[in-house]
Design an enzyme around this catalytic site. Structure first.
Site, PDB file in Angstrom:
ATOM      1  N   VAL A 172       0.831  -1.197   0.000  1.00  0.00           N
ATOM      2  CA  VAL A 172       0.000   0.000   0.000  1.00  0.00           C
ATOM      3  C   VAL A 172       0.871   1.254   0.000  1.00  0.00           C
ATOM      4  CG1 VAL A 172      -1.874   1.197   1.185  1.00  0.00           C
ATOM      5  CG2 VAL A 172      -1.700  -1.296   1.318  1.00  0.00           C
ATOM      6  N   HIS A 173       0.519   2.210  -0.850  1.00  0.00           N
ATOM      7  CA  HIS A 173       1.261   3.470  -0.935  1.00  0.00           C
ATOM      8  C   HIS A 173       0.838   4.351   0.250  1.00  0.00           C
ATOM      9  CE1 HIS A 173       3.383   6.720  -3.162  1.00  0.00           C
ATOM     10  NE2 HIS A 173       2.499   7.499  -2.546  1.00  0.00           N
TER      11      HIS A 173
END
EC number: 3.2.1.4
Length: 263
Positions: free
Chosen positions: A203-204
């Site tokens: 996940v960014h």
């Protein structure tokens, strides 16, 4: 706060552009926020001055526009759904205009109606934009369910030319979008982190991708975080409940931390 915003009109990015642009410029301007604010304040307070404001200023603040997305930057569709409640449930005739525009928005989403213009992926996901598309899907599903609630409570429906769209139709479409996000899609991937058997691992998100303070008690300088952004292991901290940007217009998804548009 509302009086201040109305008296000293302008967009925050007029003065903060160097900090918030290009990602969070106020592209739609401030008119939509004024009408949105007045609508909520009227609903919360029942103060007639806000209804007077809406009736006097609505036409210059976006009431006559047909809009097809609801987002952090553009509140016009949400405002119309909210104000249509006043017509459907309280029979405020001056608000019928907002019901008409809400129907136009709803009809644009329903395949088979004469006003249909939305784009869906082969797997059935509403597709509005390449960057963080699921923000539009979730906000649209919310409006569909909200309007369905208003229609149910008033015995009303949406008029799409010769086609009648019921609350049941809106609930069905919203459910399809939510089901897709939670794993009923071609990739069999849940786009809500921590939900289901398979969900994105890269996940960014800075807090999710950096090691926890228990593992790395020393502070991590800003630039030192890039080594974790570009690393290959899964995020050490599961960002439970977060909904990602989601797949592209062909239902393809790249579980890549550096692909912020999707992750």
């Amino acid at each position: 706060v509302f009086e201040f915003a109305d008296q000293y009109r302008g967009s925050y990015s007029d003065s903060l552009g160097s900090v918030v642009c290009p990602f969070y410029c106020s592209y739609s301007g401030y008119n939509d926020e004024l009408l949105w604010g007045a609508s909520w304040l009227h609903r919360a307070s029942q103060n007639a001055s806000y209804m007077t404001y809406i009736q006097s200023n609505g036409h210059t603040l976006g009431a006559d526009d047909d809009d097809y997305s609801f987002s952090w930057d553009d509140k016009r569709v949400g405002t119309k759904v909210l104000l249509s409640k006043g017509f459907l449930q309280d029979r405020i005739e001056e608000l019928q205009l907002y019901k008409v525009h809400t129907d136009n928005y709803i009809c644009s989403l329903i395949p088979g109606t004469s006003s249909f213009q939305a784009q869906y992926t082969p797997g059935g996901l509403l597709y509005k934009g390449s960057a963080s598309n699921l923000q539009y899907v979730t906000s649209t599903a919310f409006l569909l369910l909200t309007y369905a609630n208003y229609l149910n409570s008033s015995g009303g429906h949406a008029s799409c030319g010769t086609t009648t769209v019921t609350a049941k139709n809106l609930i069905s479409l919203a459910k399809k979008q939510v089901d897709y996000i939670l794993g009923q899609n071609p990739a069999k991937m849940s786009y809500m982190v921590g939900f289901g058997e398979r969900y994105p691992q890269h996940v960014h998100h800075r807090g999710s991708s950096l090691p926890s303070v228990q593992v790395h008690p020393n502070s991590i300088p800003c630039n030192a975080g890039f080594q974790y952004l570009y690393s290959s292991p899964p995020n050490p901290n599961i960002l439970v409940g977060a909904i990602l940007g989601g797949p592209d217009n062909r239902d393809s998804f790249s579980d890549d931390r550096n692909n912020y548009q999707q992750s």
